[in-house]
Every structure is written in structure tokens, then in C-alpha cells.
Scaffold this motif. Structure first.
Motif, PDB file in Angstrom:
ATOM      1  N   ARG A  87       0.836  -1.218   0.000  1.00  0.00           N
ATOM      2  CA  ARG A  87       0.000   0.000   0.000  1.00  0.00           C
ATOM      3  C   ARG A  87       0.859   1.252   0.000  1.00  0.00           C
ATOM      4  NH1 ARG A  87      -5.705  -0.007   2.560  1.00  0.00           N
ATOM      5  NH2 ARG A  87      -6.336  -2.147   2.273  1.00  0.00           N
ATOM      6  N   GLU A  88       1.867   1.265   0.847  1.00  0.00           N
ATOM      7  CA  GLU A  88       2.720   2.451   0.957  1.00  0.00           C
ATOM      8  C   GLU A  88       3.446   2.714  -0.361  1.00  0.00           C
ATOM      9  OE1 GLU A  88       2.687  -0.100   3.241  1.00  0.00           O
ATOM     10  OE2 GLU A  88       1.473   1.003   4.693  1.00  0.00           O
ATOM     11  N   GLU A  89       3.974   1.668  -0.995  1.00  0.00           N
ATOM     12  CA  GLU A  89       4.678   1.831  -2.272  1.00  0.00           C
ATOM     13  C   GLU A  89       3.718   2.312  -3.366  1.00  0.00           C
ATOM     14  OE1 GLU A  89       8.087  -1.666  -1.801  1.00  0.00           O
ATOM     15  OE2 GLU A  89       6.054  -2.190  -2.484  1.00  0.00           O
ATOM     16  N   PHE A  90       2.516   1.743  -3.400  1.00  0.00           N
ATOM     17  CA  PHE A  90       1.549   2.140  -4.416  1.00  0.00           C
ATOM     18  C   PHE A  90       1.090   3.579  -4.195  1.00  0.00           C
ATOM     19  CE2 PHE A  90      -2.805   2.342  -6.177  1.00  0.00           C
ATOM     20  CZ  PHE A  90      -2.472   2.148  -7.509  1.00  0.00           C
ATOM     21  N   ARG A  91       0.871   3.974  -2.955  1.00  0.00           N
ATOM     22  CA  ARG A  91       0.472   5.353  -2.660  1.00  0.00           C
ATOM     23  C   ARG A  91       1.569   6.336  -3.080  1.00  0.00           C
ATOM     24  NH1 ARG A  91      -2.158   3.915   3.221  1.00  0.00           N
ATOM     25  NH2 ARG A  91      -4.097   3.055   2.373  1.00  0.00           N
ATOM     26  N   ALA A  92       2.822   5.970  -2.847  1.00  0.00           N
ATOM     27  CA  ALA A  92       3.937   6.828  -3.262  1.00  0.00           C
ATOM     28  C   ALA A  92       3.978   6.940  -4.790  1.00  0.00           C
ATOM     29  CB  ALA A  92       5.255   6.287  -2.723  1.00  0.00           C
ATOM     30  N   LEU A  93       3.726   5.835  -5.487  1.00  0.00           N
ATOM     31  CA  LEU A  93       3.684   5.850  -6.941  1.00  0.00           C
ATOM     32  C   LEU A  93       2.554   6.765  -7.427  1.00  0.00           C
ATOM     33  CD1 LEU A  93       4.233   2.964  -9.363  1.00  0.00           C
ATOM     34  CD2 LEU A  93       2.080   4.172  -9.518  1.00  0.00           C
ATOM     35  N   CYS A  94       1.384   6.665  -6.801  1.00  0.00           N
ATOM     36  CA  CYS A  94       0.247   7.536  -7.151  1.00  0.00           C
ATOM     37  C   CYS A  94       0.584   8.998  -6.911  1.00  0.00           C
ATOM     38  CB  CYS A  94      -0.997   7.153  -6.353  1.00  0.00           C
ATOM     39  SG  CYS A  94      -1.713   5.570  -6.792  1.00  0.00           S
ATOM     40  N   ASP A  95       1.183   9.295  -5.770  1.00  0.00           N
ATOM     41  CA  ASP A  95       1.543  10.678  -5.444  1.00  0.00           C
ATOM     42  C   ASP A  95       2.539  11.245  -6.459  1.00  0.00           C
ATOM     43  OD1 ASP A  95      -0.115  10.634  -3.219  1.00  0.00           O
ATOM     44  OD2 ASP A  95       1.518  10.206  -1.801  1.00  0.00           O
ATOM     45  N   HIS A  96       3.441  10.394  -6.924  1.00  0.00           N
ATOM     46  CA  HIS A  96       4.459  10.837  -7.884  1.00  0.00           C
ATOM     47  C   HIS A  96       3.874  11.048  -9.282  1.00  0.00           C
ATOM     48  CE1 HIS A  96       8.366  11.265  -9.776  1.00  0.00           C
ATOM     49  NE2 HIS A  96       7.984  10.367 -10.677  1.00  0.00           N
ATOM     50  N   HIS A  97       3.037  10.113  -9.746  1.00  0.00           N
ATOM     51  CA  HIS A  97       2.549  10.143 -11.134  1.00  0.00           C
ATOM     52  C   HIS A  97       1.238  10.912 -11.323  1.00  0.00           C
ATOM     53  CE1 HIS A  97       5.699   7.674 -12.840  1.00  0.00           C
ATOM     54  NE2 HIS A  97       5.634   6.947 -11.737  1.00  0.00           N
TER      55      HIS A  97
END
Length: 110
Positions: A87-97
Motif C-alpha cells: 500500500r505504501e509503495e503504491f500510494r507513493a507511486l500515485c503521489d508521484h505520477h
């Protein structure tokens, strides 16, 4: 309607629900099929009857006029990817892209 007016207080909607859910591993493609939940969005829609129904029972004064309403829906994508993120990795990816298409491309490129 009451729920929509208080949506910001709904614990299921106001919680950060962004996540990647593995559905299955495709051995031939050597990739995971995942469901990416990216949050919620709202869209104004107009609802109406092409031919209004005839009220046979109940309240004959029911309002069948055209209406503009907000429709709240989950922002979701089903994609193949090389790895499953936490979840944390996916949320960071969403925040970045930021955008749906950029997030989807990034997940497909993992």
C-alpha cells in the motif's frame, strides 16, 4: 442523498483506500494481473426517462423529471505488472505520477 451530503465524514470514503490487489499470476506472461484502486471521483450526470413510466400504484405524484446529480465512483484499473506493490509503495507511486493514465503506465512498467 443524505450520504452524499456527508461523504467527507464517511470512514470508508475519506480513508486513503489506494491499493494494488493481486488477482492472479499469469505464468505465460510472467506477470501479475492486479486491480489498482486509486481513490474516488465524482461526476455530474443527468438522469431522465426517454419515455416516462406511467405510475400505476403508490404515489402518483412521484417526481419523474430530468435531474442533474453527482455520481461518486471508484477510480480503478485492471493491469498486468511485473511486481505487486505494498500500500505504501503504491500510494507513493500515485503521489508521484498523479494522473490515472500516468499511474497505469507506471504500474504496467514495473
Amino acid at each position: 442523498r443524505k450520504w452524499v451530503r456527508s461523504i467527507s465524514e464517511d470512514p470508508d470514503v475519506c480513508t486513503d483506500n489506494r491499493m494494488m490487489v493481486p488477482v492472479f499470476y499469469d505464468g505465460q506472461k510472467k506477470k501479475y494481473k492486479v486491480w489498482c484502486v486509486m481513490g474516488y471521483a465524482a461526476k455530474k450526470v443527468t438522469i431522465s426517462f426517454a419515455v416516462p413510466p406511467k405510475v400505476m400504484y403508490g404515489n402518483p405524484d412521484v417526481d419523474l423529471k430530468e435531474k442533474a446529480v453527482s455520481s461518486i465512483y471508484a477510480v480503478f484499473a485492471e493491469v498486468y505488472t511485473g511486481c505487486v506493490l505494498t500500500r505504501e509503495e503504491f500510494r507513493a507511486l500515485c503521489d508521484h505520477h498523479k494522473t490515472f493514465s500516468a499511474i497505469t503506465r507506471a504500474v504496467e512498467g514495473l
